[in-house]
Design a protein around this motif. Structure first.
Motif, PDB file in Angstrom:
ATOM      1  N   VAL A   1      -9.091  12.247  16.997  1.00 25.05           N
ATOM      2  CA  VAL A   1      -9.075  13.023  18.241  1.00 25.05           C
ATOM      3  C   VAL A   1      -7.701  12.931  18.911  1.00 25.05           C
ATOM      4  CG1 VAL A   1     -10.012  13.182  20.575  1.00 25.05           C
ATOM      5  CG2 VAL A   1     -11.543  12.850  18.637  1.00 25.05           C
TER       6      VAL A   1
ATOM      7  N   LEU B   1     -14.324  15.513  27.058  1.00 29.17           N
ATOM      8  CA  LEU B   1     -14.512  15.534  25.600  1.00 29.17           C
ATOM      9  C   LEU B   1     -15.280  14.280  25.208  1.00 29.17           C
ATOM     10  CD1 LEU B   1     -11.160  16.505  23.792  1.00 29.17           C
ATOM     11  CD2 LEU B   1     -13.245  17.851  23.933  1.00 29.17           C
TER      12      LEU B   1
ATOM     13  N   ILE C   1     -10.737  22.900  21.316  1.00 26.41           N
ATOM     14  CA  ILE C   1     -10.902  21.648  20.581  1.00 26.41           C
ATOM     15  C   ILE C   1     -12.367  21.401  20.251  1.00 26.41           C
ATOM     16  CG2 ILE C   1     -10.776  19.136  20.860  1.00 26.41           C
ATOM     17  CD1 ILE C   1      -8.047  19.545  22.130  1.00 26.41           C
ATOM     18  N   GLY C   2     -13.221  21.650  21.208  1.00 25.26           N
ATOM     19  CA  GLY C   2     -14.651  21.474  20.953  1.00 25.26           C
ATOM     20  C   GLY C   2     -15.137  22.403  19.860  1.00 25.26           C
TER      21      GLY C   2
ATOM     22  N   MET D   1     -13.473  21.056  16.454  1.00 25.14           N
ATOM     23  CA  MET D   1     -13.828  19.742  15.918  1.00 25.14           C
ATOM     24  C   MET D   1     -15.283  19.665  15.467  1.00 25.14           C
ATOM     25  SD  MET D   1     -11.587  16.870  17.824  1.00 25.14           S
ATOM     26  CE  MET D   1     -11.899  15.803  16.434  1.00 25.14           C
ATOM     27  N   THR D   2     -16.127  20.487  16.043  1.00 31.79           N
ATOM     28  CA  THR D   2     -17.524  20.465  15.617  1.00 31.79           C
ATOM     29  C   THR D   2     -17.727  21.184  14.289  1.00 31.79           C
ATOM     30  OG1 THR D   2     -17.907  22.397  17.020  1.00 31.79           O
ATOM     31  CG2 THR D   2     -18.535  20.263  17.920  1.00 31.79           C
TER      32      THR D   2
ATOM     33  N   MET E   1      -5.408  16.083  19.807  1.00 29.29           N
ATOM     34  CA  MET E   1      -4.939  16.350  21.172  1.00 29.29           C
ATOM     35  C   MET E   1      -3.422  16.519  21.194  1.00 29.29           C
ATOM     36  SD  MET E   1      -7.384  16.620  23.378  1.00 29.29           S
ATOM     37  CE  MET E   1      -6.314  16.622  24.802  1.00 29.29           C
TER      38      MET E   1
ATOM     39  N   VAL F   1     -17.824  18.403  26.598  1.00 23.55           N
ATOM     40  CA  VAL F   1     -17.460  19.257  25.473  1.00 23.55           C
ATOM     41  C   VAL F   1     -17.574  18.388  24.227  1.00 23.55           C
ATOM     42  CG1 VAL F   1     -15.670  20.667  24.399  1.00 23.55           C
ATOM     43  CG2 VAL F   1     -15.893  20.611  26.901  1.00 23.55           C
ATOM     44  N   ALA F   2     -18.571  18.687  23.422  1.00 27.31           N
ATOM     45  CA  ALA F   2     -18.842  17.852  22.250  1.00 27.31           C
ATOM     46  C   ALA F   2     -17.783  18.066  21.171  1.00 27.31           C
ATOM     47  CB  ALA F   2     -20.223  18.176  21.688  1.00 27.31           C
ATOM     48  N   THR F   3     -17.429  16.998  20.510  1.00 26.19           N
ATOM     49  CA  THR F   3     -16.502  17.100  19.379  1.00 26.19           C
ATOM     50  C   THR F   3     -17.231  16.896  18.054  1.00 26.19           C
ATOM     51  OG1 THR F   3     -15.962  14.753  19.547  1.00 26.19           O
ATOM     52  CG2 THR F   3     -14.529  16.302  20.723  1.00 26.19           C
ATOM     53  N   GLN F   4     -18.508  16.586  18.137  1.00 24.20           N
ATOM     54  CA  GLN F   4     -19.295  16.417  16.926  1.00 24.20           C
ATOM     55  C   GLN F   4     -20.658  17.077  17.135  1.00 24.20           C
ATOM     56  OE1 GLN F   4     -18.619  12.124  17.314  1.00 24.20           O
ATOM     57  NE2 GLN F   4     -18.229  12.086  15.105  1.00 24.20           N
ATOM     58  N   LEU F   5     -21.191  17.603  16.059  1.00 28.12           N
ATOM     59  CA  LEU F   5     -22.505  18.226  16.151  1.00 28.12           C
ATOM     60  C   LEU F   5     -23.591  17.150  16.223  1.00 28.12           C
ATOM     61  CD1 LEU F   5     -22.098  21.092  13.502  1.00 28.12           C
ATOM     62  CD2 LEU F   5     -22.151  21.333  15.995  1.00 28.12           C
TER      63      LEU F   5
ATOM     64  N   PHE G   1      -9.801  22.535  25.979  1.00 34.29           N
ATOM     65  CA  PHE G   1     -10.969  21.770  25.543  1.00 34.29           C
ATOM     66  C   PHE G   1     -11.975  22.660  24.811  1.00 34.29           C
ATOM     67  CE2 PHE G   1     -11.209  17.622  28.198  1.00 34.29           C
ATOM     68  CZ  PHE G   1      -9.896  17.346  27.871  1.00 34.29           C
TER      69      PHE G   1
ATOM     70  N   LEU H   1     -13.623  10.835  25.491  1.00 32.31           N
ATOM     71  CA  LEU H   1     -12.377  10.833  24.726  1.00 32.31           C
ATOM     72  C   LEU H   1     -11.196  11.340  25.553  1.00 32.31           C
ATOM     73  CD1 LEU H   1     -13.924  12.390  21.500  1.00 32.31           C
ATOM     74  CD2 LEU H   1     -13.521   9.961  21.969  1.00 32.31           C
ATOM     75  N   ARG H   2     -11.438  12.328  26.346  1.00 33.27           N
ATOM     76  CA  ARG H   2     -10.431  12.918  27.235  1.00 33.27           C
ATOM     77  C   ARG H   2     -11.171  13.600  28.378  1.00 33.27           C
ATOM     78  NH1 ARG H   2      -7.279  11.014  23.932  1.00 33.27           N
ATOM     79  NH2 ARG H   2      -5.098  11.563  23.585  1.00 33.27           N
ATOM     80  N   ALA H   3     -10.449  13.929  29.438  1.00 29.15           N
ATOM     81  CA  ALA H   3     -11.050  14.712  30.523  1.00 29.15           C
ATOM     82  C   ALA H   3     -10.027  15.712  31.034  1.00 29.15           C
ATOM     83  CB  ALA H   3     -11.507  13.796  31.654  1.00 29.15           C
TER      84      ALA H   3
ATOM     85  N   ARG I   1     -14.256  18.585  32.935  1.00 26.53           N
ATOM     86  CA  ARG I   1     -14.833  18.645  31.590  1.00 26.53           C
ATOM     87  C   ARG I   1     -14.401  17.406  30.815  1.00 26.53           C
ATOM     88  NH1 ARG I   1     -13.367  24.822  30.000  1.00 26.53           N
ATOM     89  NH2 ARG I   1     -11.817  24.551  31.610  1.00 26.53           N
TER      90      ARG I   1
END
Lengths: 317, 208
Positions: free
Chosen positions: A247, B133, A234-235, A238-239, A251, B43-47, A231, B141-143, B131
């Protein structure tokens, strides 16, 4: 400082360097296939994995945008096609010299890196598909600052720097040869440096591939030590990456990448020569060699040894 | 004589239940697994997302995942009625992961034919760090749950072992349910002492 730089789509590309095929909607299956031995690092392990013998192709681009500029409509400086074959657990990373002289649909002939500036990711994809006869499934684009931020977020990257790199005036590279941990800025300097390389941009593209493989190696090591670290990667990625991947796609690719033998990914650069074309310093690709490469790789994503071009940095002291 | 009877009765009632159960014919109660949440984070996937929304989501997701873990380990390790039965835990997994359970039965569950070896498993301390996502709006989105499960196993020969399962479960949301889509686990088992009978942990007073 040059206006252009190479920003390799490192982290995501490494994730993507899994064994992928067909469509991403394939049913998950165990990451093993006949003839390939993939050992479990733990007593019980399972992650979904892509399946199939048809390769998936991902275009990974480092945009030359500066802060405040649109990364999706700037000159691209790092261009890699990543071919992945899930069933064979193998693939090929092809670096494309950024100055390659090509036809850009609707734009006439120009350097390939201008396609992104002229028409964004879609035109970049169209240009490469038309020139090399490949079908690109996904694209991913990062920036100078995104690349650096990604690597800092994961705590840097362990890389075997193949030779001394010293380019204080442009990329800022000042790296000794050997295995070492690079922070984001150092890794970026390795990705950008062409002035200290005899092969210039050809060598830089090869180094981009080296960084991708180093990232995959580190990703797998960290996953085997702490699967939850997936994770973090990925974090971090992706940011900082613009991509057509969802997503769910990421994954599945990341899971698949955990079982991808790094040694079964070949890293090459399209051969060519620097020439003045249309009044510009450009690269004339070796048409015969390029045709052989894509005829070989396109069907299954795997390159035969006989078609592997010489390493651009083979003679680098 | 009365004193002897009372002492025997106390002994039978406090030595762990085995003899008493034998006498009464009752099965020992199945202990509850209760994963303690060591931490939750997103856990961020976007800012530039909504951090509060993502944090709230991470907490809610962790709680849902914890319940799934409780159910999984109670069924797979603690309840003798479902030992070695991957079918009993199948609903906790995605279809893809479900197909792999038979191969990993010795880690995901107490084991195939566990009833031949074990008499009971008492759950001990178990913990999970979860955690999640999230997207910038706070959607999960996921864990991933980094877990540690412990249980004290009593063997049919009267010996005890401590079982520890550690590793990570990956969860994906399926409607209102979080299902396990992947895992990476290790199991260890080492000899352990018999548990101290309840109510007799302090040494008896000795007259001087």
């Amino acid at each position: 400082m040059t206006r252009r730089f190479v920003a390799v789509v490192l982290v995501l590309a490494a994730w993507l360097a899994g064994t992928v095929a067909g469509s991403l909607g394939n049913s998950p299956a165990a990451a093993s296939s006949p003839g390939i031995a993939i050992g479990k690092a733990h007593a019980a392990e399972y992650t979904p994995s892509l399946t199939g013998s048809k390769p998936i192709v991902i275009l990974a681009v480092g945009s030359g945008a500066r802060p405040g500029e649109d990364p999706l409509h700037s000159l691209s400086d790092s261009i890699h096609l990543i071919f992945l074959n899930p069933d064979q657990h193998a693939g090929t990373i092809i670096g494309i010299p950024r100055d390659s002289w090509v036809d850009i649909p609707g734009q006439g002939s120009n350097k390939i890196n201008s396609a992104l500036a002229a028409g964004g990711p879609d035109l970049m994809v169209q240009t490469i598909e038309a020139r090399f006869g490949v079908h690109i499934d996904y694209w991913a684009i990062t920036t100078f600052w995104g690349f650096k931020a990604m690597l800092d977020k994961i705590g840097g990257l362990t890389v075997n720097v193949p030779f001394r790199m010293y380019d204080p005036s442009y990329s800022g590279a000042d790296l000794q040869a050997g295995v070492q941990r690079l922070d984001g800025a150092q890794a970026l300097s390795m990705a950008r440096d062409r002035h200290s390389l005899l092969a210039g941009d050809f060598g830089r593209q090869e180094n981009g591939g080296r960084l991708i493989l180093a990232a995959l190696t580190q990703f797998q090591k960290e996953f085997n030590s702490d699967a939850g670290s997936l994770f973090d990667w990925i974090g971090a990625g992706m940011t900082q990456i613009n991509t057509s991947l969802t997503v769910d796609d990421v994954m599945l690719l990341a899971y698949t990448a955990t079982a991808q033998p790094v040694g079964k990914l070949r890293n090459i650069v399209l051969p060519g020569s620097s020439q003045t074309i249309g009044g510009l310093s450009a690269v004339a690709l070796n048409t015969t060699a390029v045709s052989q490469i894509f005829n070989d790789v396109t069907p299954d994503g795997i390159m035969s040894k006989k078609n592997v071009p010489p390493s651009p940095t083979a003679n680098q002291p | 004589m009365i004193a002897v009877v009372v002492l025997v009765a106390i002994f039978l009632l406090t030595r762990g239940g085995g003899v008493l159960d034998t006498i009464t014919g009752n099965e020992p109660p199945v202990g509850n697994v209760n994963f303690h949440l060591k931490g939750t984070e997103f856990v961020a996937t976007q800012l530039s997302g909504d951090k509060q929304a993502q944090d709230d989501t991470a907490k809610a997701t962790a709680d849902a995942v914890r319940k799934q873990l409780d159910t999984l380990f109670e069924t797979a390790y603690v309840d003798p009625g479902s030992w070695g039965d991957t079918g009993a835990i199948g609903d906790l997994f995605t279809d893809g992961a479900k197909g792999q359970l038979k191969d990993d039965i010795a880690t995901i569950t107490l084991g195939d034919n566990a009833g031949d070896t074990y008499a009971s498993v008492d759950p001990g301390k178990s913990s999970a760090k979860v955690r999640t996502l999230t997207d910038k709006s706070g959607n999960a989105l996921r864990a991933a749950a980094d877990i540690s499960f412990t249980g004290l196993a009593k063997h049919k020969d009267g010996t005890y072992t401590e079982i520890t399962v550690t590793g990570t479960f990956f969860f994906v949301k399926d409607g209102d349910t979080w299902r396990i889509e992947g895992y990476s686990l290790d199991r260890k088992e080492k000899p352990a002492k018999a548990p101290v009978p309840k109510g007799s942990s302090s040494p008896s007073a000795v007259a001087s």
